[in-house]
Write an enzyme that holds these catalytic residues in place. Structure first.
Site, short mmCIF file in Angstrom:
data_model
loop_
_atom_site.label_atom_id
_atom_site.label_comp_id
_atom_site.label_asym_id
_atom_site.label_seq_id
_atom_site.Cartn_x
_atom_site.Cartn_y
_atom_site.Cartn_z
N ASP A 58 0.83 -1.21 0.00
CA ASP A 58 0.00 0.00 0.00
C ASP A 58 0.87 1.26 0.00
O ASP A 58 1.98 1.25 0.52
CB ASP A 58 -0.90 -0.03 1.25
N ARG A 106 -0.74 9.35 -9.91
CA ARG A 106 -0.83 8.15 -9.06
C ARG A 106 -0.18 6.93 -9.71
O ARG A 106 0.50 6.14 -9.07
CB ARG A 106 -2.29 7.81 -8.77
N GLU A 130 -11.99 -5.32 -5.05
CA GLU A 130 -12.57 -3.98 -4.83
C GLU A 130 -11.87 -2.92 -5.68
O GLU A 130 -12.40 -1.82 -5.88
CB GLU A 130 -12.46 -3.58 -3.35
N ASN A 131 -10.66 -3.23 -6.19
CA ASN A 131 -9.91 -2.22 -6.96
C ASN A 131 -10.58 -1.87 -8.29
O ASN A 131 -10.24 -0.85 -8.91
CB ASN A 131 -8.46 -2.68 -7.22
N ARG A 149 0.16 7.65 -2.61
CA ARG A 149 0.72 8.71 -1.76
C ARG A 149 2.18 8.99 -2.10
O ARG A 149 2.65 10.12 -2.06
CB ARG A 149 0.57 8.33 -0.28
N ARG A 208 -11.88 1.74 -8.82
CA ARG A 208 -11.02 2.90 -9.05
C ARG A 208 -11.30 3.48 -10.46
O ARG A 208 -11.88 2.80 -11.30
CB ARG A 208 -9.55 2.50 -8.93
C1 FPP Z 1 -2.20 0.17 -3.19
O1 FPP Z 1 -1.67 1.47 -3.18
C2 FPP Z 1 -1.61 -0.58 -4.29
C3 FPP Z 1 -2.30 -1.17 -5.31
C4 FPP Z 1 -3.77 -1.12 -5.42
C5 FPP Z 1 -1.60 -1.86 -6.40
C6 FPP Z 1 -0.35 -2.55 -5.99
C7 FPP Z 1 0.39 -3.01 -7.16
C8 FPP Z 1 1.74 -2.96 -7.27
C9 FPP Z 1 2.63 -2.47 -6.20
C10 FPP Z 1 2.43 -3.49 -8.47
C11 FPP Z 1 2.10 -4.92 -8.70
C12 FPP Z 1 2.96 -5.53 -9.67
C13 FPP Z 1 2.56 -6.45 -10.57
C14 FPP Z 1 3.57 -7.14 -11.35
C15 FPP Z 1 1.16 -6.79 -10.82
P1 FPP Z 1 -2.67 2.69 -3.32
O2 FPP Z 1 -2.85 2.99 -4.76
O3 FPP Z 1 -3.95 2.39 -2.60
O4 FPP Z 1 -1.87 3.84 -2.60
P2 FPP Z 1 -2.51 5.01 -1.72
O5 FPP Z 1 -3.22 4.35 -0.57
O6 FPP Z 1 -1.32 5.81 -1.29
O7 FPP Z 1 -3.45 5.75 -2.63
#
Ligand code: FPP
Length: 248
Positions: free
Chosen positions: A24, A37, A71-72, A28, A75
């Protein structure tokens, strides 16, 4: 046996076999730098390779990464599309590194609902690394703990309806075997969950499997999470007292 690994004295015989990771804080991380983002997700993707290689060299058997949750989909479209393309970028570049480190790729999730091109690259990576005997790098992609339990329940209900199963036969093992993580066999339940970015919740990740998982919540944003942070978290894990509801 105990080895001094940097500042953390990690015992090599108590490495968590299965680490689950909620990566996560990508958004940010990008916002802090004035970037869109999605550039945080790109940086987060690059960090997957770094952390996977470190986990593998420390002797972790399974590293499950929560890459896209059920849930993603909620977005904005541009972000969802970007996240769906990440496996194409990741495997397009990093499969040779995974091969060099004897890492085997698996995926856990409802892949039928993922765009065909993304499914194809994930399947190709699984096929290309299938003979590797080292750490399993397991991508939780279009995964949700509740939808996992739901599909397992339907599978079991169908087996009862078709008289392949009696209600009395339902036990913990039968449910574990019906879950999407059953391909991890005896390693399906994580020993350690790490969530970055300071949020302290499990967000519908491996709900059944995490009944006795140790949890560590780090303030670091995922793109900044380093091999040193991983070693520190494993050190913390090794200082936990796991009792599984019993007393020692
Ligand atoms: C949450 O951060 C992260 C995700 C929803 C996606 C995570 C994916 C990766 C790190 C890459 C994965 C790699 C492969 C190869 C599939 P957020 O976007 O919710 O961050 P925030 O809470 O700061 O907004």
């Amino acid at each position: 046996m105990s080895d001094e690994i940097d500042n953390y004295e990690i015992s090599t015989d108590n490495i968590p076999k299965h680490i689950a990771m909620i990566m996560d804080g990508n958004g940010r991380w990008a916002k802090k730098r004035g970037f869109p983002r999605v550039s945080g997700h790109k940086e987060g993707m690059n960090n997957v390779k770094t952390i996977a290689i470190e986990a593998s060299s420390l002797g972790v058997k399974v590293l499950t990464l929560y890459a896209f949750s059920t849930e993603n989909w909620g977005r904005p479209n541009t972000e969802v599309n970007f996240l769906m393309k990440l496996p194409i970028d990741f495997f397009g570049v990093f499969v040779p590194d995974l091969m060099a480190n004897n890492i085997k790729v698996l995926a856990t999730g409802i892949l039928e609902d993922v765009p065909q091109k993304t499914r194809d690259v994930i399947q190709k990576a699984i096929d290309e690394t299938k003979d590797n005997t080292g750490m399993v790098l397991n991508f939780a992609f279009n995964y949700g703990g509740r939808s996992d339990i739901l599909q397992a329940t339907k599978k079991i209900a169908n087996d009862i309806k078709n008289e392949k199963l009696n209600v009395e036969e339902i036990d913990d093992d039968l449910i574990s075997n019906a879950l999407l993580t059953s391909n991890l066999n005896e390693l399906a339940d994580p020993d350690l969950l790490i969530r970055t970015s300071g949020e302290t919740r499990i967000s519908n990740f491996m709900l059944w499997q995490m009944a006795y998982t140790e949890m560590i919540f780090d303030d670091i944003l995922w793109p900044d999470y380093s091999p040193d942070n991983l070693r520190e978290d494993i050190y913390k894990y090794q200082n936990r007292d796991r009792r599984f509801g019993k007393i020692k």
